[in-house]
Design a protein around this motif. Structure first.
Motif, PDB file in Angstrom:
ATOM      1  N   THR A 137      59.002  14.795  32.465  1.00 10.50           N
ATOM      2  CA  THR A 137      58.632  13.566  33.083  1.00 10.50           C
ATOM      3  C   THR A 137      57.358  12.951  32.497  1.00 10.50           C
ATOM      4  OG1 THR A 137      57.474  14.529  34.964  1.00 10.50           O
ATOM      5  CG2 THR A 137      59.917  14.035  35.146  1.00 10.50           C
ATOM      6  N   ASN A 163      61.899  -0.059  36.412  1.00  7.88           N
ATOM      7  CA  ASN A 163      63.024  -0.241  35.600  1.00  7.88           C
ATOM      8  C   ASN A 163      63.018   0.297  34.422  1.00  7.88           C
ATOM      9  OD1 ASN A 163      65.838  -1.546  35.431  1.00  7.88           O
ATOM     10  ND2 ASN A 163      64.821  -2.465  33.853  1.00  7.88           N
ATOM     11  N   SER A 164      63.929   0.974  34.124  1.00  6.96           N
ATOM     12  CA  SER A 164      64.409   1.341  32.849  1.00  6.96           C
ATOM     13  C   SER A 164      65.313   0.692  31.957  1.00  6.96           C
ATOM     14  CB  SER A 164      64.688   2.867  32.646  1.00  6.96           C
ATOM     15  OG  SER A 164      65.034   3.344  31.431  1.00  6.96           O
ATOM     16  N   ASP A 166      67.095   1.373  29.451  1.00  9.63           N
ATOM     17  CA  ASP A 166      68.311   2.165  29.139  1.00  9.63           C
ATOM     18  C   ASP A 166      68.220   3.849  29.891  1.00  9.63           C
ATOM     19  OD1 ASP A 166      70.160   3.836  27.657  1.00  9.63           O
ATOM     20  OD2 ASP A 166      69.480   3.343  25.926  1.00  9.63           O
ATOM     21  N   SER A 167      69.052   3.758  30.928  1.00 15.18           N
ATOM     22  CA  SER A 167      68.947   4.837  31.837  1.00 15.18           C
ATOM     23  C   SER A 167      69.492   5.875  31.329  1.00 15.18           C
ATOM     24  CB  SER A 167      69.681   4.334  33.145  1.00 15.18           C
ATOM     25  OG  SER A 167      71.038   4.058  32.974  1.00 15.18           O
ATOM     26  N   TYR A 168      70.434   5.684  30.210  1.00 14.11           N
ATOM     27  CA  TYR A 168      70.793   7.056  29.481  1.00 14.11           C
ATOM     28  C   TYR A 168      69.603   7.720  28.581  1.00 14.11           C
ATOM     29  CZ  TYR A 168      73.458   9.850  25.993  1.00 14.11           C
ATOM     30  OH  TYR A 168      74.036  10.771  25.116  1.00 14.11           O
ATOM     31  N   THR A 171      65.313   7.557  32.871  1.00 13.26           N
ATOM     32  CA  THR A 171      65.199   7.013  34.364  1.00 13.26           C
ATOM     33  C   THR A 171      63.776   6.907  34.878  1.00 13.26           C
ATOM     34  OG1 THR A 171      65.747   9.041  35.522  1.00 13.26           O
ATOM     35  CG2 THR A 171      67.662   7.643  34.677  1.00 13.26           C
ATOM     36  N   SER A 173      61.575   6.548  38.578  1.00  9.68           N
ATOM     37  CA  SER A 173      61.753   6.667  40.113  1.00  9.68           C
ATOM     38  C   SER A 173      61.052   5.576  40.826  1.00  9.68           C
ATOM     39  CB  SER A 173      61.077   7.813  40.459  1.00  9.68           C
ATOM     40  OG  SER A 173      61.033   7.796  42.033  1.00  9.68           O
ATOM     41  N   ASN A 174      61.934   4.761  41.967  1.00  8.64           N
ATOM     42  CA  ASN A 174      61.466   4.003  42.925  1.00  8.64           C
ATOM     43  C   ASN A 174      61.323   4.490  44.276  1.00  8.64           C
ATOM     44  OD1 ASN A 174      60.912   1.062  41.761  1.00  8.64           O
ATOM     45  ND2 ASN A 174      63.278   1.547  40.804  1.00  8.64           N
ATOM     46  N   ALA A 182      58.808   8.546  35.125  1.00  8.70           N
ATOM     47  CA  ALA A 182      60.001   8.441  34.513  1.00  8.70           C
ATOM     48  C   ALA A 182      60.601   9.887  34.011  1.00  8.70           C
ATOM     49  CB  ALA A 182      59.747   7.783  33.203  1.00  8.70           C
ATOM     50  N   LYS A 185      65.915  11.651  29.432  1.00 10.82           N
ATOM     51  CA  LYS A 185      67.371  12.198  29.392  1.00 10.82           C
ATOM     52  C   LYS A 185      67.908  12.403  28.195  1.00 10.82           C
ATOM     53  CE  LYS A 185      69.560  11.824  33.206  1.00 10.82           C
ATOM     54  NZ  LYS A 185      69.666  12.784  34.106  1.00 10.82           N
ATOM     55  N   SER A 190      63.247   3.679  25.503  1.00 11.09           N
ATOM     56  CA  SER A 190      63.362   2.723  26.609  1.00 11.09           C
ATOM     57  C   SER A 190      62.406   1.744  26.965  1.00 11.09           C
ATOM     58  CB  SER A 190      64.101   3.860  27.892  1.00 11.09           C
ATOM     59  OG  SER A 190      64.365   2.650  28.928  1.00 11.09           O
TER      60      SER A 190
END
Length: 255
Positions: A137, A163-164, A166-168, A171, A173-174, A182, A185, A190
């Protein structure tokens, strides 16, 4: 049996020492911080209260139910049971007080909060470019700036959304308490964006997260302890754990 005078004297001294030690652990005061702060209309301020004892010992009592919080003017700002101050649509100066009752003694302390009508001018996300291996992270910070030069970290603010693109690849956190963190992944890049709503106005800023190959985070050899008779052999195994959670046997790599 009579106690010798010398032994009696030693016992008296020991009892006195224990008594003095107990006095040194008595609570002296309740201290609220920060003592003075400036907060724009619509923002919150977290206060902290400490129980201060002799010899410098301190205990965090911010969430202690024996501590009661109050505001001198609820039309300017209110304070909840955990010391979180919420401002509204009115500028002014308010005093916030914490009162605690400990062992039948009352302690209290007061701080001053100035609520201003300064104008929000910009938002910045930092750092501007950061990298992380797959599985690890990286934390980002969102800061808003005001016309009076004040800056406030809103990374975990209730109105901040992360917001990211490209969540692939990554990611972010909210979730309260971990906003702006972040997780890599997959290999790639991203765009990480923070958006903030304030009095009907929207501000946003972005940065880049580059995700690289997974790295070794642990190395182990098994068995950890082994006895071998003279002239015989014993096979050991070596294993690495990667940042993406995968385990890879590397025994043959080091033969």
């Amino acid at each position: 049996m009579k106690i010798r005078p010398s032994i009696r004297s030693i016992l008296v001294l020991l009892i006195a020492a224990v008594g003095l030690s107990g006095c040194n652990h008595k609570m002296q005061e309740l201290v609220v911080t920060p003592k003075q702060s400036t907060v724009p209309i619509g923002f919150q301020q977290q206060l902290k209260v400490q129980e201060v004892y002799k010899k410098g010992k301190e205990i965090n009592a911010t969430n202690n139910r024996d501590v009661k919080w109050s505001s001198s003017d609820d039309s300017i700002a209110t304070v909840d049971s955990n010391g979180l101050v919420t401002t509204y649509n009115k500028a002014g100066i308010v005093e916030v007080t914490a009162v605690g009752n400990f062992k039948k003694r009352e302690f209290k302390d007061t701080v001053t909060l100035e609520v201003t009508d300064t104008v929000l001018t910009s938002l910045t996300v930092t750092p501007k470019e950061r990298s992380t291996p797959v599985g690890l992270t990286r934390a980002f910070t969102a800061t808003v700036f005001f016309s009076n030069g004040q800056a406030i970290d809103i990374s975990n603010d209730r109105s901040t959304q992360w917001n990211s693109s490209d969540s692939y690849v990554a990611t972010i956190s909210n979730i309260d308490g971990s906003k702006g963190i972040a997780l890599g992944k997959a290999i790639g890049s991203s765009t990480i964006t923070a958006s903030f709503e304030f009095n009907g106005n929207s501000l946003s800023d972005s940065t880049t997260l580059n995700v690289s190959e997974a790295i070794v985070t642990e190395f182990s050899v098994t068995p950890s302890k082994q006895s071998v008779p003279v002239g015989l052999t014993k096979q050991f195994s070596a294993m690495t754990k990667m940042s993406d959670g995968k385990a890879i046997g590397v025994t043959s790599w080091i033969n």
